[in-house]
Motif scaffolding. Sequence first.
Motif, PDB file in Angstrom:
ATOM      1  N   THR A   1      19.538 -25.358  -0.657  1.00  0.00           N
ATOM      2  CA  THR A   1      18.047 -24.839  -1.524  1.00  0.00           C
ATOM      3  C   THR A   1      17.728 -23.723  -0.526  1.00  0.00           C
ATOM      4  OG1 THR A   1      18.105 -26.206  -2.964  1.00  0.00           O
ATOM      5  CG2 THR A   1      15.955 -24.635  -2.693  1.00  0.00           C
ATOM      6  N   VAL A   2      17.946 -21.881  -0.660  1.00  0.00           N
ATOM      7  CA  VAL A   2      16.901 -21.386   0.076  1.00  0.00           C
ATOM      8  C   VAL A   2      15.775 -20.703  -0.358  1.00  0.00           C
ATOM      9  CG1 VAL A   2      17.422 -19.239   1.098  1.00  0.00           C
ATOM     10  CG2 VAL A   2      19.505 -21.138   0.556  1.00  0.00           C
ATOM     11  N   ILE A   3      14.827 -20.416   0.315  1.00  0.00           N
ATOM     12  CA  ILE A   3      13.764 -20.147  -0.671  1.00  0.00           C
ATOM     13  C   ILE A   3      13.070 -18.692   0.546  1.00  0.00           C
ATOM     14  CG2 ILE A   3      11.000 -20.441  -1.424  1.00  0.00           C
ATOM     15  CD1 ILE A   3      12.159 -23.997  -1.703  1.00  0.00           C
ATOM     16  N   TYR A   4      12.884 -17.396  -0.201  1.00  0.00           N
ATOM     17  CA  TYR A   4      12.604 -16.735   0.362  1.00  0.00           C
ATOM     18  C   TYR A   4      10.963 -16.306  -0.558  1.00  0.00           C
ATOM     19  CZ  TYR A   4      16.402 -15.001   3.272  1.00  0.00           C
ATOM     20  OH  TYR A   4      16.874 -14.610   3.761  1.00  0.00           O
ATOM     21  N   ARG A   5      10.456 -15.640   0.973  1.00  0.00           N
ATOM     22  CA  ARG A   5       8.821 -15.321   0.691  1.00  0.00           C
ATOM     23  C   ARG A   5       8.658 -14.020   1.380  1.00  0.00           C
ATOM     24  NH1 ARG A   5       7.953 -20.330   0.752  1.00  0.00           N
ATOM     25  NH2 ARG A   5       7.107 -21.563  -1.099  1.00  0.00           N
ATOM     26  N   HIS A   6       8.146 -13.010   1.008  1.00  0.00           N
ATOM     27  CA  HIS A   6       8.022 -11.418   1.153  1.00  0.00           C
ATOM     28  C   HIS A   6       6.688 -10.716   1.252  1.00  0.00           C
ATOM     29  CE1 HIS A   6      12.649 -10.671   1.668  1.00  0.00           C
ATOM     30  NE2 HIS A   6      12.510 -10.974   0.420  1.00  0.00           N
ATOM     31  N   GLN A   7       5.620 -10.822   2.247  1.00  0.00           N
ATOM     32  CA  GLN A   7       4.877 -10.124   1.890  1.00  0.00           C
ATOM     33  C   GLN A   7       4.476  -9.121   2.277  1.00  0.00           C
ATOM     34  OE1 GLN A   7       1.324 -11.863   4.636  1.00  0.00           O
ATOM     35  NE2 GLN A   7      -0.003 -11.110   3.895  1.00  0.00           N
ATOM     36  N   LEU A   8       4.756  -8.037   1.296  1.00  0.00           N
ATOM     37  CA  LEU A   8       4.505  -6.435   1.352  1.00  0.00           C
ATOM     38  C   LEU A   8       3.574  -5.889   1.957  1.00  0.00           C
ATOM     39  CD1 LEU A   8       7.841  -6.146  -1.388  1.00  0.00           C
ATOM     40  CD2 LEU A   8       8.103  -6.494   0.882  1.00  0.00           C
ATOM     41  N   LEU A   9       3.379  -4.817   2.101  1.00  0.00           N
ATOM     42  CA  LEU A   9       2.195  -3.886   2.035  1.00  0.00           C
ATOM     43  C   LEU A   9       2.886  -2.334   1.847  1.00  0.00           C
ATOM     44  CD1 LEU A   9      -0.837  -2.806   3.332  1.00  0.00           C
ATOM     45  CD2 LEU A   9       0.563  -2.837   5.601  1.00  0.00           C
ATOM     46  N   ASN A  10       1.716  -1.919   0.791  1.00  0.00           N
ATOM     47  CA  ASN A  10       2.617  -0.594   0.275  1.00  0.00           C
ATOM     48  C   ASN A  10       1.493   0.747   0.658  1.00  0.00           C
ATOM     49  OD1 ASN A  10       3.780   1.887  -0.677  1.00  0.00           O
ATOM     50  ND2 ASN A  10       2.659   1.029  -2.880  1.00  0.00           N
ATOM     51  N   LEU A  11       2.380   0.947   2.044  1.00  0.00           N
ATOM     52  CA  LEU A  11       1.995   1.966   2.986  1.00  0.00           C
ATOM     53  C   LEU A  11       2.571   3.662   2.539  1.00  0.00           C
ATOM     54  CD1 LEU A  11       1.853   0.470   6.488  1.00  0.00           C
ATOM     55  CD2 LEU A  11       0.055   1.175   4.799  1.00  0.00           C
ATOM     56  N   SER A  12       2.433   3.399   0.716  1.00  0.00           N
ATOM     57  CA  SER A  12       3.429   5.429   0.514  1.00  0.00           C
ATOM     58  C   SER A  12       2.599   5.245  -0.344  1.00  0.00           C
ATOM     59  CB  SER A  12       5.141   4.929  -0.490  1.00  0.00           C
ATOM     60  OG  SER A  12       4.839   4.020  -1.386  1.00  0.00           O
ATOM     61  N   ASP A  13       2.710   6.945  -0.915  1.00  0.00           N
ATOM     62  CA  ASP A  13       2.156   7.104  -2.138  1.00  0.00           C
ATOM     63  C   ASP A  13       2.319   6.549  -3.748  1.00  0.00           C
ATOM     64  OD1 ASP A  13       4.039   8.861  -1.649  1.00  0.00           O
ATOM     65  OD2 ASP A  13       2.684  10.510  -1.213  1.00  0.00           O
ATOM     66  N   ARG A  14       3.252   5.371  -3.989  1.00  0.00           N
ATOM     67  CA  ARG A  14       3.841   4.891  -5.225  1.00  0.00           C
ATOM     68  C   ARG A  14       4.137   3.902  -5.195  1.00  0.00           C
ATOM     69  NH1 ARG A  14       7.153   8.143  -2.389  1.00  0.00           N
ATOM     70  NH2 ARG A  14       8.873   6.999  -1.665  1.00  0.00           N
ATOM     71  N   PRO A  15       3.619   3.128  -6.101  1.00  0.00           N
ATOM     72  CA  PRO A  15       3.518   2.299  -6.160  1.00  0.00           C
ATOM     73  C   PRO A  15       5.214   1.747  -6.177  1.00  0.00           C
ATOM     74  CG  PRO A  15       3.170   3.165  -8.966  1.00  0.00           C
ATOM     75  CD  PRO A  15       4.022   4.214  -7.557  1.00  0.00           C
ATOM     76  N   VAL A  16       5.078   0.253  -5.519  1.00  0.00           N
ATOM     77  CA  VAL A  16       6.143  -1.177  -5.242  1.00  0.00           C
ATOM     78  C   VAL A  16       6.574  -1.091  -6.450  1.00  0.00           C
ATOM     79  CG1 VAL A  16       7.216  -2.411  -4.276  1.00  0.00           C
ATOM     80  CG2 VAL A  16       5.778  -0.813  -3.237  1.00  0.00           C
ATOM     81  N   THR A  17       7.403  -1.464  -7.590  1.00  0.00           N
ATOM     82  CA  THR A  17       7.963  -2.927  -8.284  1.00  0.00           C
ATOM     83  C   THR A  17       8.881  -2.886  -8.311  1.00  0.00           C
ATOM     84  OG1 THR A  17       9.305  -0.029  -9.252  1.00  0.00           O
ATOM     85  CG2 THR A  17       6.849  -0.092 -10.020  1.00  0.00           C
ATOM     86  N   ARG A  18       9.763  -2.772  -7.297  1.00  0.00           N
ATOM     87  CA  ARG A  18      11.111  -3.774  -7.152  1.00  0.00           C
ATOM     88  C   ARG A  18      11.191  -3.900  -5.305  1.00  0.00           C
ATOM     89  NH1 ARG A  18      16.233  -1.053  -7.333  1.00  0.00           N
ATOM     90  NH2 ARG A  18      17.127  -2.695  -8.626  1.00  0.00           N
TER      91      ARG A  18
END
Length: 358
Positions: A191-208
Motif C-alpha cells: 500500500t503506497v500513500i502519497y501526499r503533495h503540499q503544493l505552492l502555486n507561484l504561477s499566475d494560473r490556478p492549479v486544477t490537476r
Amino acid sequence: MKLLLLERHWQTHRTFASEYDKAARKVDTALVGKGPSRAQLHRWTSGELKGLPYSDHCRVLEKMFPGWTAEQLFERVTDDQAAESAPTVQAPDVPGAKDLLATIDQRLQAPAGEVEWGTPEPPPTPVSPALLDSVEGVSEEARHLGRHLLELRSVLRLSGEETAQLAALSGNIVELSMTADIDIDPDGWSTVIYRHQLLNLSDRPVTRLAREVWFEYTEKRLDIRPNADSDRRVMIQRIHDTANLSKFALKISPSIQPGESATVGFTVRGGQFLEDHYWRQSIPRYLRHYTLRIRHRGAGQLVRCGAAEEHPDGSENSAEDALMWDYEGDDVVMTLTRNYLRPNQALTLRWDVPHESA
C-alpha cells in the motif's frame, strides 16, 4: 576558514559535505562526493595542515567562499586577532518589498532556469506585508503573490534567503513537501500513500497534478484512490494503464489559486515487491522536502540497504547520509529524507532481505 564555518553554521561534517557538494557541482561534477573526510576536515580547521589541500579542494573551497583565496582561508588567526580581523559573514537580509515584487513580476513573465535553492540560515525578523502596497511599478499579480509569500514565510519560518529563492521560482508550481509511505506485507503486496503540499507561484490556478506509478509485479490494474485527508476534493483521472504502469492525474477542486498552498494525495494498492526491492522517485518540479518511509513487514533482517541521488546532468552521488533503517520486531523500517531537489532529479532506495530457498 574555521571562523567562516562557525559564522555560517557549517561546522558539522555533514553540513560541510552538503555545502561542499553544492559548490563542486558548479566547478566540476566529477568532484561531487569527493569532499574531505571527517578527520581531514578537522585537520583543515585545527591548524594541523601544512601547506594547502590538493588543487581540486582549493577550487571548490574558493567557490564555497566567494572573494577568498585558498591561501587566505588557511591563514592562522590568533584568538586576539579574531575579533578584529575575522570577516563578518552576515546572513542575507530579508529582501526589500520592491526587490521581492520585482523578482516575482520578472519570473512570472519568464520563469527562472537555474536559481539558488537551499539555505542553512535561521529565519530573520518578519516583514510586514503592508510594505508591499507602497511599491510602485509592479503588477497586481506580483503584489498578490508577494502577500501570500510573506504570509507563508511567517507560517513556515522561512529564512530571508529562502523567501527570495521562492520568489525567484515565481511562474512555477513548487512542492513544499512530498511524502511517500509504503507498507509491504510479508507476501510483498504493498500500500503506497502519497501526499503533495503544493505552492502555486504561477499566475494560473492549479486544477490537476499528473503522476505515474510503476511496479515490476502487479495484480490486474493498480487500484488508485484519492486520500480522504486532502485539503481539496480529488478525483483520479486514468490516462494510460498497462500491466505494470499507470499514468493518471489528480483533478483538484476547488483549484489552487495563485499564491495558495494545499495538500493533496492518493493511495495505490496492487503492486508487489518480490525479488528486486527498490523505490525510485523522480522529481518533476522544485521540491523543498522529500520523505520516503518504508515498512517491510516480516522481512526479519536487512541484507543490504542503500540510497542514491541522481542529478539532471546524469551524475550520481550517495544519499546514505539521509537514510535511516531499523528493526521493529520482525519488520524492517527505512526512512529516506532529502531537501531542496530540482526538476529532473531522482532518488532511489534499494534494500534486500533474505529470500526463501526454492
